[in-house]
Design a protein around this motif. Structure first.
Motif, PDB file in Angstrom:
ATOM      1  N   ALA A  86      -7.121  -1.400  40.241  1.00  0.00           N
ATOM      2  CA  ALA A  86      -7.672  -0.174  39.674  1.00  0.00           C
ATOM      3  C   ALA A  86      -8.140  -0.384  38.237  1.00  0.00           C
ATOM      4  O   ALA A  86      -8.776   0.487  37.652  1.00  0.00           O
ATOM      5  CB  ALA A  86      -6.622   0.931  39.720  1.00  0.00           C
ATOM      6  N   LEU A  87      -7.832  -1.550  37.674  1.00  0.00           N
ATOM      7  CA  LEU A  87      -8.121  -1.791  36.265  1.00  0.00           C
ATOM      8  C   LEU A  87      -9.524  -2.362  36.094  1.00  0.00           C
ATOM      9  O   LEU A  87      -9.835  -3.438  36.601  1.00  0.00           O
ATOM     10  CB  LEU A  87      -7.082  -2.766  35.699  1.00  0.00           C
ATOM     11  N   LYS A  88     -10.364  -1.609  35.382  1.00  0.00           N
ATOM     12  CA  LYS A  88     -11.708  -2.110  35.087  1.00  0.00           C
ATOM     13  C   LYS A  88     -11.630  -3.029  33.880  1.00  0.00           C
ATOM     14  O   LYS A  88     -11.443  -2.568  32.758  1.00  0.00           O
ATOM     15  CB  LYS A  88     -12.643  -0.943  34.778  1.00  0.00           C
ATOM     16  N   VAL A  89     -11.760  -4.326  34.097  1.00  0.00           N
ATOM     17  CA  VAL A  89     -11.618  -5.274  32.993  1.00  0.00           C
ATOM     18  C   VAL A  89     -12.952  -5.471  32.276  1.00  0.00           C
ATOM     19  O   VAL A  89     -13.014  -5.560  31.059  1.00  0.00           O
ATOM     20  CB  VAL A  89     -11.073  -6.617  33.500  1.00  0.00           C
ATOM     21  N   ILE A  90     -14.015  -5.562  33.052  1.00  0.00           N
ATOM     22  CA  ILE A  90     -15.357  -5.610  32.483  1.00  0.00           C
ATOM     23  C   ILE A  90     -16.115  -4.449  33.107  1.00  0.00           C
ATOM     24  O   ILE A  90     -16.179  -4.320  34.325  1.00  0.00           O
ATOM     25  CB  ILE A  90     -16.059  -6.944  32.811  1.00  0.00           C
TER      26      ILE A  90
ATOM     27  N   PRO B 159      -9.785  -6.780  20.826  1.00  0.00           N
ATOM     28  CA  PRO B 159      -8.327  -6.816  20.866  1.00  0.00           C
ATOM     29  C   PRO B 159      -7.830  -7.498  22.138  1.00  0.00           C
ATOM     30  O   PRO B 159      -8.594  -7.711  23.075  1.00  0.00           O
ATOM     31  CB  PRO B 159      -7.934  -5.332  20.849  1.00  0.00           C
ATOM     32  N   ASN B 160      -6.556  -7.843  22.172  1.00  0.00           N
ATOM     33  CA  ASN B 160      -5.972  -8.453  23.359  1.00  0.00           C
ATOM     34  C   ASN B 160      -6.181  -7.543  24.559  1.00  0.00           C
ATOM     35  O   ASN B 160      -6.009  -6.331  24.470  1.00  0.00           O
ATOM     36  CB  ASN B 160      -4.473  -8.696  23.165  1.00  0.00           C
ATOM     37  N   GLY B 161      -6.555  -8.155  25.679  1.00  0.00           N
ATOM     38  CA  GLY B 161      -6.753  -7.364  26.883  1.00  0.00           C
ATOM     39  C   GLY B 161      -8.102  -6.679  26.944  1.00  0.00           C
ATOM     40  O   GLY B 161      -8.347  -5.869  27.836  1.00  0.00           O
ATOM     41  N   ALA B 162      -9.006  -7.002  25.988  1.00  0.00           N
ATOM     42  CA  ALA B 162     -10.308  -6.335  25.972  1.00  0.00           C
ATOM     43  C   ALA B 162     -11.221  -6.850  27.071  1.00  0.00           C
ATOM     44  O   ALA B 162     -12.214  -6.216  27.404  1.00  0.00           O
ATOM     45  CB  ALA B 162     -10.972  -6.523  24.609  1.00  0.00           C
ATOM     46  N   GLY B 163     -10.876  -8.034  27.648  1.00  0.00           N
ATOM     47  CA  GLY B 163     -11.706  -8.590  28.719  1.00  0.00           C
ATOM     48  C   GLY B 163     -12.508  -9.815  28.304  1.00  0.00           C
ATOM     49  O   GLY B 163     -13.394 -10.242  29.028  1.00  0.00           O
ATOM     50  N   LYS B 164     -12.155 -10.405  27.157  1.00  0.00           N
ATOM     51  CA  LYS B 164     -12.946 -11.528  26.633  1.00  0.00           C
ATOM     52  C   LYS B 164     -12.864 -12.753  27.553  1.00  0.00           C
ATOM     53  O   LYS B 164     -13.886 -13.349  27.914  1.00  0.00           O
ATOM     54  CB  LYS B 164     -12.453 -11.911  25.228  1.00  0.00           C
ATOM     55  N   THR B 165     -11.630 -13.133  27.901  1.00  0.00           N
ATOM     56  CA  THR B 165     -11.477 -14.324  28.749  1.00  0.00           C
ATOM     57  C   THR B 165     -12.027 -14.068  30.144  1.00  0.00           C
ATOM     58  O   THR B 165     -12.643 -14.952  30.751  1.00  0.00           O
ATOM     59  CB  THR B 165      -9.994 -14.748  28.794  1.00  0.00           C
TER      60      THR B 165
ATOM     61  N   GLY C 201     -17.980 -18.841  36.592  1.00  0.00           N
ATOM     62  CA  GLY C 201     -17.809 -18.851  38.042  1.00  0.00           C
ATOM     63  C   GLY C 201     -16.369 -19.007  38.479  1.00  0.00           C
ATOM     64  O   GLY C 201     -16.099 -19.106  39.673  1.00  0.00           O
ATOM     65  N   ASP C 202     -15.426 -19.033  37.536  1.00  0.00           N
ATOM     66  CA  ASP C 202     -14.015 -19.038  37.926  1.00  0.00           C
ATOM     67  C   ASP C 202     -13.674 -17.730  38.639  1.00  0.00           C
ATOM     68  O   ASP C 202     -12.810 -17.688  39.508  1.00  0.00           O
ATOM     69  CB  ASP C 202     -13.102 -19.195  36.698  1.00  0.00           C
ATOM     70  N   LEU C 203     -14.367 -16.659  38.230  1.00  0.00           N
ATOM     71  CA  LEU C 203     -14.250 -15.371  38.914  1.00  0.00           C
ATOM     72  C   LEU C 203     -15.653 -14.918  39.312  1.00  0.00           C
ATOM     73  O   LEU C 203     -16.641 -15.286  38.672  1.00  0.00           O
ATOM     74  CB  LEU C 203     -13.636 -14.312  37.985  1.00  0.00           C
ATOM     75  N   ARG C 204     -15.715 -14.121  40.391  1.00  0.00           N
ATOM     76  CA  ARG C 204     -16.995 -13.559  40.831  1.00  0.00           C
ATOM     77  C   ARG C 204     -17.128 -12.136  40.308  1.00  0.00           C
ATOM     78  O   ARG C 204     -16.131 -11.408  40.262  1.00  0.00           O
ATOM     79  CB  ARG C 204     -17.079 -13.548  42.354  1.00  0.00           C
ATOM     80  N   VAL C 205     -18.363 -11.758  39.972  1.00  0.00           N
ATOM     81  CA  VAL C 205     -18.581 -10.388  39.502  1.00  0.00           C
ATOM     82  C   VAL C 205     -18.468  -9.422  40.681  1.00  0.00           C
ATOM     83  O   VAL C 205     -18.751  -9.780  41.820  1.00  0.00           O
ATOM     84  CB  VAL C 205     -19.978 -10.219  38.855  1.00  0.00           C
ATOM     85  N   ASP C 206     -18.024  -8.194  40.402  1.00  0.00           N
ATOM     86  CA  ASP C 206     -18.050  -7.141  41.426  1.00  0.00           C
ATOM     87  C   ASP C 206     -19.451  -6.549  41.516  1.00  0.00           C
ATOM     88  O   ASP C 206     -19.894  -6.110  42.570  1.00  0.00           O
ATOM     89  CB  ASP C 206     -17.055  -6.024  41.085  1.00  0.00           C
TER      90      ASP C 206
ATOM     91  N   VAL D 214     -18.621  -7.400  19.850  1.00  0.00           N
ATOM     92  CA  VAL D 214     -17.246  -6.910  19.914  1.00  0.00           C
ATOM     93  C   VAL D 214     -17.039  -6.153  21.218  1.00  0.00           C
ATOM     94  O   VAL D 214     -17.839  -5.285  21.581  1.00  0.00           O
ATOM     95  CB  VAL D 214     -16.913  -6.002  18.711  1.00  0.00           C
ATOM     96  N   ILE D 215     -15.962  -6.521  21.927  1.00  0.00           N
ATOM     97  CA  ILE D 215     -15.643  -5.885  23.213  1.00  0.00           C
ATOM     98  C   ILE D 215     -14.371  -5.071  23.054  1.00  0.00           C
ATOM     99  O   ILE D 215     -13.433  -5.485  22.366  1.00  0.00           O
ATOM    100  CB  ILE D 215     -15.393  -6.936  24.305  1.00  0.00           C
ATOM    101  N   ASN D 216     -14.339  -3.917  23.711  1.00  0.00           N
ATOM    102  CA  ASN D 216     -13.096  -3.157  23.830  1.00  0.00           C
ATOM    103  C   ASN D 216     -13.094  -2.480  25.190  1.00  0.00           C
ATOM    104  O   ASN D 216     -14.102  -1.922  25.606  1.00  0.00           O
ATOM    105  CB  ASN D 216     -12.980  -2.137  22.696  1.00  0.00           C
ATOM    106  N   PHE D 217     -11.992  -2.553  25.905  1.00  0.00           N
ATOM    107  CA  PHE D 217     -11.888  -1.999  27.256  1.00  0.00           C
ATOM    108  C   PHE D 217     -13.056  -2.432  28.138  1.00  0.00           C
ATOM    109  O   PHE D 217     -13.604  -1.638  28.897  1.00  0.00           O
ATOM    110  CB  PHE D 217     -11.797  -0.466  27.199  1.00  0.00           C
ATOM    111  N   GLY D 218     -13.468  -3.707  28.017  1.00  0.00           N
ATOM    112  CA  GLY D 218     -14.497  -4.230  28.894  1.00  0.00           C
ATOM    113  C   GLY D 218     -15.894  -3.755  28.614  1.00  0.00           C
ATOM    114  O   GLY D 218     -16.808  -3.983  29.401  1.00  0.00           O
ATOM    115  N   GLN D 219     -16.068  -3.036  27.470  1.00  0.00           N
ATOM    116  CA  GLN D 219     -17.399  -2.538  27.137  1.00  0.00           C
ATOM    117  C   GLN D 219     -17.801  -3.023  25.748  1.00  0.00           C
ATOM    118  O   GLN D 219     -16.946  -3.366  24.937  1.00  0.00           O
ATOM    119  CB  GLN D 219     -17.417  -1.001  27.137  1.00  0.00           C
ATOM    120  N   LYS D 220     -19.104  -3.011  25.497  1.00  0.00           N
ATOM    121  CA  LYS D 220     -19.573  -3.396  24.167  1.00  0.00           C
ATOM    122  C   LYS D 220     -19.191  -2.322  23.171  1.00  0.00           C
ATOM    123  O   LYS D 220     -19.444  -1.141  23.375  1.00  0.00           O
ATOM    124  CB  LYS D 220     -21.087  -3.583  24.175  1.00  0.00           C
ATOM    125  N   LEU D 221     -18.581  -2.763  22.078  1.00  0.00           N
ATOM    126  CA  LEU D 221     -18.229  -1.814  21.023  1.00  0.00           C
ATOM    127  C   LEU D 221     -19.234  -1.911  19.886  1.00  0.00           C
ATOM    128  O   LEU D 221     -19.646  -0.905  19.324  1.00  0.00           O
ATOM    129  CB  LEU D 221     -16.815  -2.128  20.508  1.00  0.00           C
TER     130      LEU D 221
END
Lengths: 340, 241
Positions: free
Chosen positions: B16-20, B38-44, B52-57, B210-217
């Motif tokens: 349920a968590l939208k990372v990006i 910040p930590n958990g913003a979705g940078k990694t 390609g380590d992960l696939r986009v939804d 700058v990213i926050n909650f998976g969005q551009k800040l």
């Protein structure tokens, strides 16, 4: 990079002193084994063939589980397919026995391809169970084929074992050299693979699949290659086993204990993820079996206890223990930088 | 110049968590871009989607003028995307030299012997020459991070993704790292660098994202971005007046 950093003079070494000594030992052992029928008669040939094929099965399983991360408990599928293919090629198609051994390996590899399409969709424990299920399916299918004796199995006609060699002694010699060829051939195949550029990819996958992908290693293709080559070798070994046993049945040919559990024991005890490990494991396995031959069920109990103790005390097996302590490698698959 | 990397409306959820969350981003060829958040913003996660380590939804990723959204990690690496991992992933039982060699042989697609010179050069650059024959698993954390850099550079990337490689360094080590990254950038490699050590980042990159909650800040000139009220508030934890 701009301003190319100063590169010190260097040399890349592959062999070490231990590996050069081991090469001498390996050559001596091969010469001794090749000449064995001349000076030791025929009494031990059968045991050595058995050691050869168990070692070869162990090298294949080690390539699968120790390097490619493919923990298969279904390799008995390819032993069984190899054995049955031998019977089919010789009896139904009239192929001479020794070429039929090679063809049986190819048949196993061909059947491994659709098998891979199914089991490669699974990961980890699911993959392991999937391979076992596939082996059971092959066992069930083989039991339905009337020309191959259905569930009760069948014997190899005398005419075909005569085609190997006229006399019993001659047959033993031919089977002995075939077994040696498969044993030594498998070891050399694994060695040259691990030593090559593709071996670098395989070793990288062993250590971290994620990172291997990130540096451009095609993990899936490398694993498929391992699976198919292991099936090829395992199929040939299966054919050889049943050329020697002369009688095949689905329950024996697709036996998970004989052709996979014992092999896993050898690899895990000896040292998974190294080419030396299966040698050491085979030594322990056959040593224990020889010492405990008269104790019936105690043999299995002690075998299991040995496995548990070694897994707890030395998770990377006996070879891992030795390699850590003495920093040795007998098969020179690594590269060392010597700065001058 | 044409962008070397373009993300179009990329999304990724874990459960349920939208990372990006509908993120778009472009990196010009030859550019050095810094990513903050910040930590958990979705940078990694963003890096894992690019490599390609992960696939986009949802959304698309274009690299060097080519849609790579469906390509596996190894194919993207071979096209020229190199990366370091925030938590180093060394090939632990292989030697340090062999780690770098694997990158050069497969990422750059060369024969083994042709790679030796480059690998030694990279070991010198990352000060790992004396460790060349040690198992990579025996390295300290900081050495592992340098190995990550050496191995990523060995793949001959056109775009290098650096994930927090400056953390834990002393001032002089950090300065040496900055110079190394500057040299890599000067040789024509585009860079995207996730880093909490802001002064190191600003010494190299020409633009911040700058990213926050998976969005551009925020996005733009490093100093302007750092001084913007929303970045001050979210990233520095300072209330904007």
């Amino acid at each position: 990079m701009t301003a190319a950093a100063q590169i010190p003079a260097y040399r890349i070494e592959r062999s070490t002193r231990a590996s050069r000594l081991a090469l001498v030992g390996f050559v001596v052992a091969v010469v001794a084994l090749l000449s064995l029928p001349l000076w030791d008669g025929e009494d031990d040939l059968g045991s050595i063939v058995e050691i050869c094929y168990m070692l070869a099965l162990a090298q294949c399983w080690n390539l699968l589980a120790g390097y490619a991360g493919l923990v298969s408990v279904g390799q008995q599928a390819f032993v069984g397919i190899g054995g049955y293919a031998l019977f089919a090629f010789t009896i139904l198609l009239g192929v001479p026995p020794i070429p039929a051994v090679v063809l049986a390996g190819i048949a196993a590899a061909v059947l491994a391809f659709p098998t891979a399409l199914i089991v490669f969709r699974l990961r980890g424990a699911y993959f392991a169970i999937g391979t076992w299920v596939v082996a059971e399916v092959f066992r069930g299918v083989m039991g339905q084929i009337r020309a191959l004796g259905t569930g009760t199995g069948m014997s190899l006609p005398v005419a075909i074992s005569r085609a190997v060699a006229e006399s019993r002694a001659g047959r033993e010699i031919v089977l002995y050299y075939t077994g040696l060829a498969i044993g030594i051939g498998t070891v050399l195949m694994v060695f040259f693979w691990l030593r090559s550029r593709q071996g670098l990819a395989l070793t990288a996958i062993r250590d971290s699949e994620t990172a291997a992908g990130s540096v451009g290693v095609n993990n899936e293709r490398t694993k498929l290659a391992v699976y198919l080559i292991a099936a090829l070798a395992t199929g040939m070994i299966g054919a050889l086993i049943y050329l020697e046993k002369l009688r095949i049945s689905p329950d024996a040919a697709f036996d998970v204990i004989d052709w996979t559990a014992d092999v896993i024991f050898i690899v895990v005890i000896g040292g998974i993820g190294s080419i030396e490990g299966p040698f050491l494991g085979a030594l322990v396995f056959f040593g224990l079996r020889y010492l405990l031959a008269d104790y019936g069920a105690w043999y299995m109990i002690l075998l299991g206890a040995t496995a548990v103790v070694i897994m707890l005390r030395a998770p990377r097996g006996l070879w891992g223990l030795l390699a850590d302590r003495f920093d040795i490698q007998l098969f020179p698959v690594h590269r060392r930088v010597r700065l001058r | 110049m044409a962008p070397i990397l373009r993300l179009e409306h990329v999304a990724k959820s874990f459960g349920a968590l939208k990372v990006i969350d509908d993120l778009s981003l472009a990196v010009e060829a030859g550019e050095a871009l810094g990513i903050l958040g910040p930590n958990g913003a979705g940078k990694t996660t963003l890096f894992n989607l690019v490599t390609g380590d992960l696939r986009v939804d949802a959304g698309a990723i274009e690299f060097d003028g080519r849609d790579v959204t469906a390509l596996p990690a190894h194919a993207r690496c071979r096209l020229g995307i190199g990366r370091t991992y925030q938590i180093p992933h060394p090939f632990g039982a292989m030697s340090v030299f062999e780690n770098v060699l694997a990158g050069a042989a497969f990422g750059a697609g060369r024969r083994e012997a042709e790679c030796y010179d480059r690998c030694i050069e990279l070991l010198v650059l990352t000060d790992l020459t004396r460790k060349a024959n040690q198992p990579a698993g025996s390295l300290t954390l900081l050495e592992r991070k340098r190995l990550e850099l050496a191995r990523a550079l060995a793949t001959a990337p056109k775009l290098l993704l650096l994930d927090e490689i400056a953390g834990g360094l002393t001032d002089s080590e950090c300065q040496a790292l900055i110079e190394t990254v500057q040299a890599v950038h000067a040789s024509g490699v585009s860079i995207v660098w996730i880093e909490h050590i802001v002064h190191a980042l600003i010494a190299v990159v020409g633009r911040l994202f700058v990213i926050n909650f998976g969005q551009k800040l925020a996005e733009g000139d490093p100093r302007a971005v750092m001084n913007s009220p929303q970045v001050q508030e979210v990233y520095m934890g300072i209330e904007a007046e």
